[in-house]
Design a protein around this motif. Sequence first.
Motif, PDB file in Angstrom:
ATOM      1  N   GLU A  59     -54.222  73.994  83.918  1.00  0.00           N
ATOM      2  CA  GLU A  59     -54.684  74.679  85.132  1.00  0.00           C
ATOM      3  C   GLU A  59     -56.137  74.345  85.458  1.00  0.00           C
ATOM      4  N   LYS A  60     -56.924  74.061  84.408  1.00  0.00           N
ATOM      5  CA  LYS A  60     -58.333  73.737  84.615  1.00  0.00           C
ATOM      6  C   LYS A  60     -58.545  72.292  85.055  1.00  0.00           C
ATOM      7  N   ALA A  61     -57.637  71.385  84.635  1.00  0.00           N
ATOM      8  CA  ALA A  61     -57.815  69.961  84.934  1.00  0.00           C
ATOM      9  C   ALA A  61     -56.848  69.533  86.037  1.00  0.00           C
ATOM     10  N   ASP A  62     -57.296  68.581  86.877  1.00  0.00           N
ATOM     11  CA  ASP A  62     -56.378  68.055  87.887  1.00  0.00           C
ATOM     12  C   ASP A  62     -55.657  66.830  87.324  1.00  0.00           C
ATOM     13  N   TYR A  63     -54.670  66.353  88.083  1.00  0.00           N
ATOM     14  CA  TYR A  63     -53.869  65.218  87.606  1.00  0.00           C
ATOM     15  C   TYR A  63     -54.734  63.990  87.337  1.00  0.00           C
ATOM     16  N   ALA A  64     -55.660  63.710  88.240  1.00  0.00           N
ATOM     17  CA  ALA A  64     -56.503  62.524  88.097  1.00  0.00           C
ATOM     18  C   ALA A  64     -57.345  62.612  86.826  1.00  0.00           C
ATOM     19  N   GLY A  65     -57.843  63.823  86.517  1.00  0.00           N
ATOM     20  CA  GLY A  65     -58.653  64.001  85.321  1.00  0.00           C
ATOM     21  C   GLY A  65     -57.861  63.761  84.049  1.00  0.00           C
ATOM     22  N   LEU A  66     -56.631  64.257  84.002  1.00  0.00           N
ATOM     23  CA  LEU A  66     -55.780  64.057  82.818  1.00  0.00           C
ATOM     24  C   LEU A  66     -55.406  62.584  82.650  1.00  0.00           C
ATOM     25  N   GLU A  67     -55.097  61.930  83.771  1.00  0.00           N
ATOM     26  CA  GLU A  67     -54.802  60.497  83.716  1.00  0.00           C
ATOM     27  C   GLU A  67     -56.024  59.718  83.223  1.00  0.00           C
ATOM     28  N   GLN A  68     -57.218  60.183  83.640  1.00  0.00           N
ATOM     29  CA  GLN A  68     -58.440  59.515  83.222  1.00  0.00           C
ATOM     30  C   GLN A  68     -58.655  59.657  81.712  1.00  0.00           C
ATOM     31  N   ILE A  69     -58.366  60.832  81.177  1.00  0.00           N
ATOM     32  CA  ILE A  69     -58.502  61.038  79.731  1.00  0.00           C
ATOM     33  C   ILE A  69     -57.523  60.151  78.964  1.00  0.00           C
ATOM     34  N   LEU A  70     -56.270  60.105  79.406  1.00  0.00           N
ATOM     35  CA  LEU A  70     -55.271  59.260  78.731  1.00  0.00           C
ATOM     36  C   LEU A  70     -55.670  57.789  78.798  1.00  0.00           C
ATOM     37  N   SER A  71     -56.214  57.375  79.938  1.00  0.00           N
ATOM     38  CA  SER A  71     -56.692  56.003  80.085  1.00  0.00           C
ATOM     39  C   SER A  71     -57.890  55.745  79.160  1.00  0.00           C
ATOM     40  N   ALA A  72     -58.768  56.753  79.023  1.00  0.00           N
ATOM     41  CA  ALA A  72     -59.943  56.609  78.156  1.00  0.00           C
ATOM     42  C   ALA A  72     -59.539  56.461  76.688  1.00  0.00           C
ATOM     43  N   ILE A  73     -58.449  57.112  76.298  1.00  0.00           N
ATOM     44  CA  ILE A  73     -57.947  56.967  74.923  1.00  0.00           C
ATOM     45  C   ILE A  73     -57.475  55.535  74.693  1.00  0.00           C
ATOM     46  N   ASP A  74     -56.752  54.967  75.680  1.00  0.00           N
ATOM     47  CA  ASP A  74     -56.322  53.564  75.577  1.00  0.00           C
ATOM     48  C   ASP A  74     -57.528  52.627  75.519  1.00  0.00           C
ATOM     49  N   THR A  75     -58.545  52.937  76.316  1.00  0.00           N
ATOM     50  CA  THR A  75     -59.758  52.114  76.318  1.00  0.00           C
ATOM     51  C   THR A  75     -60.455  52.184  74.962  1.00  0.00           C
ATOM     52  N   ALA A  76     -60.511  53.374  74.382  1.00  0.00           N
ATOM     53  CA  ALA A  76     -61.128  53.541  73.060  1.00  0.00           C
ATOM     54  C   ALA A  76     -60.396  52.721  72.017  1.00  0.00           C
ATOM     55  N   ARG A  77     -59.074  52.715  72.102  1.00  0.00           N
ATOM     56  CA  ARG A  77     -58.260  51.937  71.156  1.00  0.00           C
ATOM     57  C   ARG A  77     -58.587  50.441  71.281  1.00  0.00           C
ATOM     58  N   ALA A  78     -58.677  49.963  72.520  1.00  0.00           N
ATOM     59  CA  ALA A  78     -58.978  48.544  72.752  1.00  0.00           C
ATOM     60  C   ALA A  78     -60.381  48.191  72.256  1.00  0.00           C
ATOM     61  N   ARG A  79     -61.330  49.096  72.465  1.00  0.00           N
ATOM     62  CA  ARG A  79     -62.697  48.841  72.013  1.00  0.00           C
ATOM     63  C   ARG A  79     -62.775  48.777  70.489  1.00  0.00           C
TER      64      ARG A  79
END
Length: 335
Positions: free
Chosen positions: A293-313
Motif C-alpha cells: 500500500e505504501k509503494a507504487d507499482y513502478a517503485g516495486l519494479e524498480q526494487i526488483l530491477s535493482a536486485i538484478d543489477t546488484a547481482r550483475a555488479r
Amino acid sequence: MLEGKVTGFQDILGNDMVKEHFKKAIENHKISHAYILTGEAGMGRKSIANAFAMTLLCEKGGNEPCMVCHSCKQVLGGNHPDLIYVTHSKPGSIGVDDIREQINDTIMIRPYSSYYKIYIVDEAEKMTVQAQNALLKTMEEPPSYAVIILITTNQEEFLPTILSRCVQLKLKPLKDFTVKSYLTEHLDIPEKEAEICAAFARGNLGKAIHLASSDEFKELFQKVMNIVKNVRSMDIAVLLDCIREIKEMNFDIEEVLDLMQLWYRDVLMFKVTKDMNLLIFKDEYKMINELGEKADYAGLEQILSAIDTARARLEANVNLELVMELLFLTMKNPS
C-alpha cells in the motif's frame, strides 16, 4: 565407489522426458556409447545415471531395474564390476592420467558379468583439454559393450568434438508444488517452511532438501527478513553492518539477493491480486500488504530491477559494500 542415490526411474521425481529417452533406448536396444547429463547439482543427474546403469545391467532385461537380482544388488551395494565411477585426485581438475588409467586402459577388457560395461564421470566439466582429447580417442571407436555417461553442471566446457559424439540430455527444474509436496509428505517439513524452501530452490529438489534441514539457512532467512521488513527505518550504516555480519558468517550473498527477490515478488504479487494463496511468505501477509500500500507499482519494479543489477555488479567483482549500499538506497526510496 557408489555415488549418488541408486533407485529405479519410477522413484525419481520429474524429468520425465529424460527418463523416457533412456527407457525407450533400452526397449528398442538402441543404446548410445556416450551420454551427457547436464543440470544443476541436486537436480537428480546422478540418480538418473545410476538408474540407467542399473537397468542396463539388470538380469531381468526390462526398462526398470528389478532391484532384487544379483546384478542389481551389486549396483546397490556399490560393487558391480562392470559399473565404474571415474575418480580424480585433484579436486579442481580431471587429468589425462585419470582418463587413461580408469577408462582408456580398461575399456577393451570385456565386461565380467554383464553385456554392458558402464563408466560414469561426475564433474566431467573438470576434464582438462588433454583429458578430453584422450577420452575422444576412445569415443571414436568404442567397443560395442561400452557406455560412457558424463555428468556435468556446464557442458559448455566440453570440446565440440566431445559434444558431437554424445547424446545430450538436459535436466529441467521441478515445479515448486512438486518440491513442496515432497518436503511435506516425505520429510514432514511444515508447509510454510516447505513453501519457502521450494521457492528458494527454484525447482532443485536436492537443494530444497538441504535447505529444509539447514540451521544455517534458517539463520540466514531470519537475518534477511529483518532487513527487508525494516529497511526503510534502518540507517544505511546499520544495514551494511548486517551485510558484513552475513558475509563474516560465510553466507552466500547471492542467497541474500534471492531471498530479497522472493520477498518483493510477494509484495508486488499481493498488490496486484490481493490473493494470499499466491504468496510464498503467507505468514507475513499483513506486512506485505502494508508495504504494497505504501509503494507504487513502478517503485516495486524498480526494487526488483535493482536486485538484478546488484547481482550483475557482484558477478563483475564490484565492491560488495558499494553494491549493497546502492541497492539499499533504492529499497529505502524507490523513485
